[in-house]
Design a protein around this motif. Structure first.
Motif, PDB file in Angstrom:
ATOM      1  N   MET A   1       1.430  -2.701  -3.950  1.00 48.21           N
ATOM      2  CA  MET A   1       1.514  -1.640  -2.918  1.00 48.21           C
ATOM      3  C   MET A   1       0.129  -1.218  -2.439  1.00 48.21           C
ATOM      4  O   MET A   1      -0.065  -0.937  -1.254  1.00 48.21           O
ATOM      5  CB  MET A   1       2.294  -0.433  -3.443  1.00 48.21           C
ATOM      6  CG  MET A   1       3.792  -0.655  -3.340  1.00 48.21           C
ATOM      7  SD  MET A   1       4.734   0.845  -3.581  1.00 48.21           S
ATOM      8  CE  MET A   1       4.469   1.711  -2.043  1.00 48.21           C
TER       9      MET A   1
ATOM     10  N   GLY B   1       7.859  -5.206  -6.122  1.00 54.62           N
ATOM     11  CA  GLY B   1       7.830  -4.434  -4.881  1.00 54.62           C
ATOM     12  C   GLY B   1       9.240  -4.087  -4.469  1.00 54.62           C
ATOM     13  O   GLY B   1      10.201  -4.711  -4.929  1.00 54.62           O
TER      14      GLY B   1
ATOM     15  N   VAL C   1       5.297  -5.874   2.082  1.00 56.50           N
ATOM     16  CA  VAL C   1       4.790  -6.030   0.714  1.00 56.50           C
ATOM     17  C   VAL C   1       4.841  -7.513   0.314  1.00 56.50           C
ATOM     18  O   VAL C   1       5.779  -8.228   0.616  1.00 56.50           O
ATOM     19  CB  VAL C   1       5.577  -5.122  -0.270  1.00 56.50           C
ATOM     20  CG1 VAL C   1       7.043  -5.521  -0.372  1.00 56.50           C
ATOM     21  CG2 VAL C   1       4.918  -5.114  -1.637  1.00 56.50           C
TER      22      VAL C   1
ATOM     23  N   GLU D   1      -0.843  -3.729  -0.061  1.00 50.95           N
ATOM     24  CA  GLU D   1      -0.035  -3.570   1.158  1.00 50.95           C
ATOM     25  C   GLU D   1      -0.631  -2.495   2.068  1.00 50.95           C
ATOM     26  O   GLU D   1      -0.769  -2.688   3.277  1.00 50.95           O
ATOM     27  CB  GLU D   1       1.404  -3.194   0.769  1.00 50.95           C
ATOM     28  CG  GLU D   1       2.302  -2.923   1.966  1.00 50.95           C
ATOM     29  CD  GLU D   1       3.623  -2.267   1.591  1.00 50.95           C
ATOM     30  OE1 GLU D   1       3.942  -2.182   0.388  1.00 50.95           O
ATOM     31  OE2 GLU D   1       4.320  -1.825   2.514  1.00 50.95           O
TER      32      GLU D   1
END
Ligand code: SF4
Length: 985
Positions: free
Chosen positions: A146, A556, A131, A149
């Motif tokens: 996210m 994160g 992340v 990611e």
């Protein structure tokens, strides 16, 4: 055959009356009385050696040798240590899974059952390194980061899902749960393990021990678990049931006395411990904490100290199990049965409790009075360079104009206060912050007393020039200058596993907001905890909204800034920094601050406790002395000093109950399997026993087993024409050999070349060989992702090895301004008279030319070569570049052994020698001729042939340290060695 020490098997009983069996150390002590005085950490290793004594891999002699350990003996014997489990993070775990998958593919090609390749101990991979902080300061930053990611890492996550279904003993903690070491501390570690036994003997219990593919695995030493970071290649061996071999260590006893003073944090303590232990040179040693002061430390404080063992250089920073450990197990939701078994086992082994002075024989004892620890930061380039809070501004100013060789920034002192306009930054700018006069002794005294109880320091330099703001194109402008804080991150498991420092950050934020303080929006602020529990208790205590108000919104659950995933600054900021060669700062609660780790354009990186991170974000500069000057101006322009907003210990302790809630921990970690997250649920992977290697720029079958044959080949000397593609011999084995002849120098390095310098890390530049390869394979710049995320693809990784933008190859001539050129370049050196000799090339391009010409290469370096995180690609990339030997003044432990594991010779100069003392320029021809028997730590001859034909000879120490390393090296590396063992009939 009965176990040689079967008489040591005894029974023990838990508080609830449950019985189990164990290999008893007190029983062994009847034969070896010395056992009772062994350091606790060594006794735990001894239990493993005793239990696994099979007369083959582990012999009765191994048991006797360790049981008779002498504190100050010469260390020659290796210990075969079979661990209970293995932990992985995703950067290092993916290439390891790729190697396992490649082993299965090799087995399949040989007509063997791929399922013969299976981890024999539990393996847990925690997805934490991927992340990035692309979004910050907003409530939805976590969701946005996210989503990005998962977009960037889909192929890797699909591969992990294949691993989950292909291997029985391989588990994954999906993204968004936390950081590997904190998850290990809070959840994966269960106390003791048990195995069923034949007949009616009941269960056999044994302690939790592990290795992890991350150097900060040592955090787990805080709860009495023996374990440390190893390279991926050793971890593979460990999970395949091989012992981890290590040289019998010295054990340094670290006696803690007294108590921490008011206002001093665990971060201040760990930075102090790091500084002290660096001075005592504990590389390759165990450090074990003992004494009355140790007993006073909370479990999270111990874990913080254990975490930074790599920074102080030790293999471990170990704390024995005691009542505080049991309290932590209860507070984190371990079951009653687990806790009872844990405590009863350790008591039965005589291992429960923190020893005091005189009870244990240590190799050396170091002492620290906890009461002497003061608020500190460390930096701006190395974690061991601790600076007292009141000296940070002065130290920065003094380093500003010092040469690089003295850790300075090599700048003109005259430009220290110059500021530069950044037009249209794009974020609303707060009102300009007027600076306080240089001294405000009344308030300063208050700070001094509340924060550090230290003597007053006078302000020592003029304040930085005031920021100017202006509106351009409807967007505000800002000014940026040297020392400005551009990244402020509450990051890293080192600190986020410790509720006291996070609550302190929250309390400081609350007081700061109430006082009217703000953080400028261009400062990249982030909160990235190592577990969801952190946000639960920050929410329950009502502190999260205050952190959010200052920009520390949740970004994160992962490593983020600590691993260099801080995300980029705005293009405008980057342009101003690079055009004006600005020395800007990051302040983070991490444990590493090597150059270019946090951000390529931020040169000064300071490690600090989470509350100090918040304070420096508010101050916006490291040129302000927070001991004597205000942090900022609050309501009505009133000066606010650090002492005004620093929380007291009582305030922190009053909230700790919110952080130790067993129910909350259980509920949270149950979701790893029941609610792993919608994004994770959507990931679909290949199924089946063997991976099909679908085309991917993330995952590719590594070349280590191409044309693998079960029968080993005898190595021949490495010289012209000996190597094929990717440095492998035609048989598919690394062409390693006792001698390296006719080699050319790839690089001449100074001291402290870290694995961050060597291995591909951080972002991938478009112009770099890796960037060019990705473009050629249809990957757009926006989708490059980081090297860490592409560790499963050797084509990318080999191109990024030695490509760090800050690495300095001293073969290159000085620049016009006298400074040393930075970046992964070399001067191509051979063959003599051929076209292109003397060309400046990227190290990868030069390696390709050397490979085409059949010329092996070597690297020369100074002290502490390979220091830093465990990065198996530092060794894999070195091997794949065709580098056959590294000659240094000293090596970091893991990297040295990884070089051997990949078939690269590590060699050490004898005292007084170095490449510079030999006058090497890099244009010489190099021969390295070890003793033909290749015994551990034997000698090798270095022959330097210069352009004029003259020769210089020197004796080097061969840093193949153990007999098993000789076997690995002769087999072409640890991977072919293990595969041959597993598939041999
Ligand atoms: S937070 Fe930092 S120390 Fe912890 S695992 Fe991640 S990179 Fe390593």
């Amino acid at each position: 055959m009965p176990h040689h020490f079967s008489s040591t098997v005894k029974s023990f009983t838990t508080a609830s009356g449950k019985t189990g069996q164990l290999y008893s150390l007190p029983a062994l002590a009847r034969k070896f009385p010395n056992v009772k005085r062994l350091p606790v950490s060594l006794r735990i290793v001894l239990e493993s050696v005793l239990r696994h004594c099979d007369g083959k891999k582990v012999t009765a002699e191994h048991v006797a040798e360790l049981a008779n350990w002498q504190p100050r003996a010469e260390r020659t014997a290796e210990i075969p240590f079979v661990v209970s489990r293995v932990v992985l993070q995703d950067f290092t775990g993916v290439p390891l899974l790729a190697d396992l998958a490649a082993m299965r593919s090799a087995a399949k090609r040989l007509g063997k059952d791929p399922a013969r390749i299976e981890p024999l101990v539990p393996v847990d991979l925690v997805v934490d390194h991927s992340v990035m902080v692309d979004h910050y300061g907003k409530k939805n930053s976590l969701d946005l980061n996210m989503k990005l990611e998962f977009q960037r890492n889909r192929e890797r996550y699909e591969f992990m899902k294949w691993g989950m279904q292909a291997f029985d003993t391989f588990g994954v903690v999906p993204p968004g749960f936390g950081i590997v070491h904190q998850v290990n501390l809070e959840y994966l570690a269960r106390g003791v393990h048990k195995a069923s036994q034949r007949g009616d003997k009941g269960s056999l219990y044994y302690p939790d021990t592990l290795v992890g593919t991350d150097s900060h695995t040592t955090m787990i030493n805080g709860i009495g678990v023996v374990g440390w970071g190893v390279g991926g290649i050793e971890a593979e061996a460990a999970m395949l049931g091989q012992p981890v071999y290590f040289l019998t260590p010295d054990v340094v006893g670290f006696e803690l006395k007294g108590r921490l003073r008011e206002g001093v944090t665990a971060t201040d303590l760990v930075l102090t411990v790091t500084e002290i232990l660096r001075q005592h040179k504990v590389v390759g040693k165990f450090v074990e904490f003992f004494g009355e002061g140790t007993r006073t430390l909370s479990l999270p404080d111990r874990a913080t100290i254990a975490n930074m063992a790599p920074e102080y250089g030790a293999t471990m920073g170990f704390f024995p199990v005691d009542e505080k450990t049991m309290e932590y197990f209860e507070g984190t939701g371990r079951t009653k049965a687990e806790r009872e078994a844990f405590e009863a086992y350790f008591r039965a082994q005589g291992l429960f409790g923190v020893p005091v002075s005189g009870e244990i024989d240590f190799s050396q004892v170091v002492t620290l009075d906890l009461g002497s620890v003061t608020p500190s930061l460390a930096g701006p380039k190395r974690p061991q360079d601790r600076i007292e809070l009141g000296k940070v501004a002065g130290q920065f100013e003094s380093l500003f104009s010092k040469p690089n060789a003295e850790n300075g920034f090599n700048q003109q002192a005259a430009v220290f206060q110059t500021r530069h306009l950044v037009r249209g930054f794009g974020a609303p700018a707060p009102a300009a912050v007027p600076q306080a006069p240089p001294t405000a002794l009344g308030a300063a005294r208050q700070v001094v007393e509340m924060v550090a109880n230290k003597p007053t320091l006078a302000a020592h330099h003029a304040p930085a020039a005031a920021s100017a703001t202006a509106a351009v194109r409807g967007k505000p402008d800002i000014t940026v200058g040297h020392g400005d804080v551009l990244i402020a991150a509450i990051t890293s498991c080192t600190n986020t596993s410790n509720p006291s420092v996070l609550l302190a950050a929250g309390l400081l934020a609350k007081k700061a907001v109430e006082a009217g303080l703000k953080v400028q929006p261009h400062i990249k602020t982030s909160l990235a905890p190592g577990s969801r529990i952190v946000t639960e208790y920050l929410t329950a205590t009502g502190l999260l909204p205050y952190l959010e108000k200052l920009g520390f919104a949740l970004a994160g659950y992962g490593c983020t800034t600590c691993i260099g995933n801080a995300g980029d600054l705005t293009p405008e900021l980057n342009a101003v920094i690079t055009q004006n060669d600005l020395v800007c700062a990051a302040v983070l609660s991490g444990n590493r601050n090597f150059e270019a780790r946090i951000h390529p354009n931020i040169k000064a990186n300071f490690l600090a406790s989470p509350p100090l991170v918040v304070a420096y974000a508010i101050a916006g500069t490291v040129t302000r002395d927070l001991m004597t000057q205000p942090v900022g101006q609050g309501k009505g322009g009133k000066d606010v000093y650090l002492g005004d907003i620093w929380p007291s210990s009582d305030e922190i302790h009053a909230l700790l109950k919110f952080a130790m809630n067993g129910k909350a921990f259980r509920a949270n970690y149950a979701k790893v399997t029941t609610e792993p997250g919608k994004l994770w649920d959507k990931i679909k992977g290949v199924s089946g026993q063997a991976y099909t290697w679908p085309s991917s720029t993330y995952i590719a079958e590594p070349p280590f087993f191409e044309n693998f044959a079960i029968k080993s080949v005898v190595n021949a000397p490495v010289s012209a024409g000996a190597t094929g593609q990717n440095g492998l011999s035609p048989s598919g084995e690394a062409a390693v050999a006792p001698s390296v002849r006719g080699a050319r120098t790839m690089a001449l390095f100074g001291d402290s070349i870290t694995t961050d310098h060597i291995s591909p890390a951080g972002s991938i530049k478009e112009s770099s060989p890796a960037g060019q390869w990705l473009l050629a394979h249809g990957v757009q710049k926006a989708d490059f992702n980081s090297y860490g995320a592409r560790r499963g693809n050797h084509d990318v990784m080999v191109r990024g090895t030695f490509a760090n933008v800050r690495i300095k190859n001293l073969m290159l001539p000085p620049k016009a301004d006298g400074g040393q050129e930075e970046g992964g370049y070399t001067l191509y050196q051979g063959p003599q008279g051929a076209a292109g000799v003397g060309d400046k090339l990227s190290i990868f391009d030069a390696a390709e030319r050397y490979r085409a010409a059949g010329i092996p290469t070597v690297v020369f370096a100074g002290e502490e070569y390979g220091t830093g995180s465990s990065r198996d690609w530092a060794a894999k990339g070195t091997a794949l570049l065709g580098i056959k030997a590294v000659v240094a003044r000293s090596f970091e432990r893991i990297h040295r052994s990884n070089l051997v594991g990949m078939g690269v010779l590590p060699l050490q100069f004898k005292a007084g020698d170095s490449w510079s003392s030999l006058g090497l320029k890099g244009d010489e021809v190099v021969d390295i001729i070890p003793d033909a028997r290749l015994t551990p730590q034997s000698e090798a001859e270095l022959v330097i042939t210069r352009a004029d034909g003259s020769q210089t000879r020197r004796t080097l120490l061969l840093r193949i340290d153990t007999p098993i390393e000789v076997d690995y090296y002769r087999a072409g590396g640890i991977l072919p060695y293990v595969l041959r063992q597993l598939l041999g009939d």
